[in-house]
Design an enzyme around this catalytic site. Structure first.
Site, PDB file in Angstrom:
ATOM      1  N   CYS A  33       4.657  -2.080  19.800  1.00 26.67           N
ATOM      2  CA  CYS A  33       6.038  -1.987  19.301  1.00 26.67           C
ATOM      3  C   CYS A  33       6.076  -2.785  18.000  1.00 26.67           C
ATOM      4  CB  CYS A  33       7.051  -2.479  20.343  1.00 26.67           C
ATOM      5  SG  CYS A  33       7.050  -4.253  20.668  1.00 26.67           S
TER       6      CYS A  33
ATOM      7  N   ARG B  26       9.517  -4.822  24.086  1.00 28.80           N
ATOM      8  CA  ARG B  26       9.117  -3.534  24.656  1.00 28.80           C
ATOM      9  C   ARG B  26       7.637  -3.441  25.015  1.00 28.80           C
ATOM     10  NH1 ARG B  26      11.506   0.104  19.955  1.00 28.80           N
ATOM     11  NH2 ARG B  26      10.747  -1.703  18.803  1.00 28.80           N
TER      12      ARG B  26
ATOM     13  N   ASP C 249      14.845  -0.590  20.598  1.00 25.86           N
ATOM     14  CA  ASP C 249      14.572  -2.025  20.603  1.00 25.86           C
ATOM     15  C   ASP C 249      15.792  -2.793  21.126  1.00 25.86           C
ATOM     16  OD1 ASP C 249      13.658  -4.583  20.185  1.00 25.86           O
ATOM     17  OD2 ASP C 249      13.260  -4.314  18.036  1.00 25.86           O
TER      18      ASP C 249
END
Length: 144
Positions: free
Chosen positions: A9, A15, A117
């Site tokens: 990410c 994440r 996000d």
């Protein structure tokens, strides 16, 4: 099939570490190594406290995680690379052309769903992202 998975990410604190530890849990005893990294990693930082809290509610401990920056060695040494957003895929393959052909969206098997996000957002946002990651990891299980 595949022996190693890299999850990517941006910052490697929300994440990708969540997906890393969820995948590790789902792939126990399969001989698959799972790690994570960030395109703009907060190197050495632990996983976000909210992400850790939600993972713990699902029996997943991410306390050992420390953010790391993606590099060519990580790209080269992993069989599959899973990213959260299309722009991550584009950026990764631009920086590391050798990643082409083995880099996919984590949400590939969920109609190419992107994982948003949740950084600095509400608990509900983190919960939603965890659920997406868990579903996406479950969908990947049969391919890894």
């Amino acid at each position: 099939m595949f022996d190693s998975v890299l999850v990517v990410c941006a910052g490697n604190i929300c994440r990708s570490p969540t997906a890393e530890y969820v995948l590790k849990s789902k792939l126990q005893n399969k001989g698959v190594t799972v790690t994570s990294a960030g395109l703009t990693a907060l190197e050495g930082k632990p996983a976000d406290a909210t992400a850790q809290h939600i993972a713990e509610q699902h029996g997943i401990n991410m306390a050992e995680h420390r953010g790391q920056q993606i590099n060519s060695a990580l790209v080269q040494h992993n069989s599959v690379i899973l990213v959260m957003e299309q722009r991550h895929l584009t950026d990764l393959c631009t920086r590391y052309p050798q990643a082409r052909g083995k880099t996919f969206l984590l949400g590939k098997w969920l109609n190419d769903t992107e994982i948003p996000d949740p950084y600095r957002q509400s608990l509900e946002a983190f919960t939603h992202v965890y659920e997406l990651i868990d579903s996406a990891c479950s969908a990947w299980q049969k391919y890894l």
